[in-house]
Scaffold this motif. Structure first.
Motif, PDB file in Angstrom:
ATOM      1  N   ARG A  25       0.835  -1.194   0.000  1.00  0.00           N
ATOM      2  CA  ARG A  25       0.000   0.000   0.000  1.00  0.00           C
ATOM      3  C   ARG A  25       0.871   1.245   0.000  1.00  0.00           C
ATOM      4  O   ARG A  25       2.096   1.169   0.102  1.00  0.00           O
ATOM      5  N   GLY A  26       0.225   2.398  -0.118  1.00  0.00           N
ATOM      6  CA  GLY A  26       0.935   3.665  -0.048  1.00  0.00           C
ATOM      7  C   GLY A  26       2.004   3.838  -1.109  1.00  0.00           C
ATOM      8  O   GLY A  26       1.803   3.505  -2.281  1.00  0.00           O
ATOM      9  N   VAL A  27       3.144   4.371  -0.698  1.00  0.00           N
ATOM     10  CA  VAL A  27       4.259   4.623  -1.622  1.00  0.00           C
ATOM     11  C   VAL A  27       4.725   3.331  -2.275  1.00  0.00           C
ATOM     12  O   VAL A  27       5.044   3.300  -3.470  1.00  0.00           O
ATOM     13  N   GLY A  28       4.756   2.241  -1.511  1.00  0.00           N
ATOM     14  CA  GLY A  28       5.204   0.970  -2.068  1.00  0.00           C
ATOM     15  C   GLY A  28       4.331   0.504  -3.210  1.00  0.00           C
ATOM     16  O   GLY A  28       4.827   0.088  -4.262  1.00  0.00           O
ATOM     17  N   LYS A  29       3.021   0.571  -3.029  1.00  0.00           N
ATOM     18  CA  LYS A  29       2.108   0.141  -4.083  1.00  0.00           C
ATOM     19  C   LYS A  29       2.235   1.031  -5.311  1.00  0.00           C
ATOM     20  O   LYS A  29       2.228   0.541  -6.452  1.00  0.00           O
ATOM     21  N   GLU A  30       2.332   2.338  -5.110  1.00  0.00           N
ATOM     22  CA  GLU A  30       2.506   3.252  -6.240  1.00  0.00           C
ATOM     23  C   GLU A  30       3.808   2.972  -6.983  1.00  0.00           C
ATOM     24  O   GLU A  30       3.871   3.074  -8.213  1.00  0.00           O
ATOM     25  N   ALA A  95       9.828  -0.323   2.959  1.00  0.00           N
ATOM     26  CA  ALA A  95       9.120  -0.674   4.191  1.00  0.00           C
ATOM     27  C   ALA A  95       9.572   0.210   5.342  1.00  0.00           C
ATOM     28  O   ALA A  95      10.762   0.520   5.478  1.00  0.00           O
ATOM     29  N   GLY A  96       8.632   0.616   6.157  1.00  0.00           N
ATOM     30  CA  GLY A  96       8.991   1.485   7.273  1.00  0.00           C
ATOM     31  C   GLY A  96       8.016   1.371   8.422  1.00  0.00           C
ATOM     32  O   GLY A  96       6.885   0.900   8.271  1.00  0.00           O
ATOM     33  N   ARG A  97       8.463   1.814   9.561  1.00  0.00           N
ATOM     34  CA  ARG A  97       7.639   1.851  10.767  1.00  0.00           C
ATOM     35  C   ARG A  97       7.900   3.166  11.481  1.00  0.00           C
ATOM     36  O   ARG A  97       9.029   3.648  11.519  1.00  0.00           O
ATOM     37  N   THR A  98       6.858   3.748  12.018  1.00  0.00           N
ATOM     38  CA  THR A  98       7.011   5.014  12.730  1.00  0.00           C
ATOM     39  C   THR A  98       6.647   4.852  14.203  1.00  0.00           C
ATOM     40  O   THR A  98       6.104   3.827  14.612  1.00  0.00           O
ATOM     41  N   LEU A  99       6.966   5.863  14.966  1.00  0.00           N
ATOM     42  CA  LEU A  99       6.635   5.879  16.390  1.00  0.00           C
ATOM     43  C   LEU A  99       6.650   7.319  16.859  1.00  0.00           C
ATOM     44  O   LEU A  99       7.592   8.054  16.570  1.00  0.00           O
ATOM     45  N   ASN A 100       5.613   7.722  17.548  1.00  0.00           N
ATOM     46  CA  ASN A 100       5.551   9.076  18.097  1.00  0.00           C
ATOM     47  C   ASN A 100       5.419   8.991  19.611  1.00  0.00           C
ATOM     48  O   ASN A 100       4.324   8.766  20.141  1.00  0.00           O
TER      49      ASN A 100
END
Length: 255
Positions: A25-30, A95-100
């Motif tokens: 999904r997102g940037v990867g899918k595009e 692939a990425g993961r975020t954290l706030n």
């Protein structure tokens, strides 16, 4: 749906094989859509169930479900590209993961989880791709980074540090790969309108919207816009570009 591709770019990846992580999904899918439309064979890797829909949309794309933080996933993905299509020419480490979280609330588990995806996983895929590309006689490694690699983000200690690590990994890959015909670059993206934050913030939509005004362009990025920069850096059109951190942040870091 992907819009029409300019004739000069329509077949720029013909005969080439690309591997994209975080592809569902997102940037990867595009990015998968653009690479596919421009002639590439694609191996798409993700752990999310949306990967099944991607396979249905692009039937000739090889999809591989796996945890990118594990070495064996990278090995399996690169092997799939080589065995199915004869080699690997492009890696898009997306692939990425975020954290706030404030620094004082960030746990060891939080830190390790973000680093595992954004830095360690990217390293595993880059290492395996590097080996395959060396045998191929060259290739391009492109990673989705962040403006937070160079400017601080409150409540983003783990995320910013992981993206800084990815930027430095990119430079090392460029130095070691130059004489082998392997280029490595990173797109330092601004805030992107995706569901990336949904698993981490209950107010992800309003939080995302709050970033529009801090970008000089007055809005956040669309996934397709970042995918276009990734594909440019993977293409022959950027043949003399390596070791670069390319800002695609709506002017956020221009000041």
């Amino acid at each position: 749906m992907t819009s029409a591709i300019p004739p000069t770019e329509a077949a720029e990846f013909a005969g080439r094989t690309a591997l994209v992580t975080g592809a569902a999904r997102g940037v990867g899918k595009e990015t998968v859509a653009l690479l596919h439309a421009r002639g590439a064979h694609v191996v798409a890797v993700d752990i999310r169930p949306e990967l099944d829909a991607l396979a249905a949309e692009f039937p000739d794309t090889v999809t591989l479900s796996g945890d990118i933080t594990l070495e064996e996933t990278a090995t399996r993905a690169v092997r799939s590209a080589v065995e199915t299509f004869g080699g690997l020419d492009i890696l898009v480490n997306n692939a990425g993961r975020t954290l706030n979280k404030p620094v004082t609330e960030t746990t060891a588990q939080d830190w390790d989880g973000v680093m595992a995806v954004n830095a360690r996983g990217a390293f595993f895929f880059a290492r395996e791709a590097f080996r395959a590309m060396e045998e191929r006689g060259g290739g391009a490694i492109v990673s989705t980074g962040s403006y937070t690699a160079t400017v601080g983000l409150p409540e983003g200690a783990a995320y910013s540090a992981s993206k800084g690590a990815l930027a430095q990994l990119t430079k090392v890959l460029a130095l070691e790969g130059g004489r082998l015909g392997i280029r490595a670059n990173l797109v330092a993206a601004g805030v992107i309108e995706t569901d990336f934050l949904d698993g981490f913030r209950s107010d992800s939509r309003s939080y995302l919207a709050s970033f529009a005004d801090v970008h000089p362009l007055g809005r956040v990025a669309q996934p397709r816009e970042i995918a276009e920069v990734l594909c440019f850096l993977a293409s022959p059109r950027s043949g003399f570009v390596t070791g670069a951190v390319v800002a695609a942040d709506g002017g956020f870091t221009a000041a």
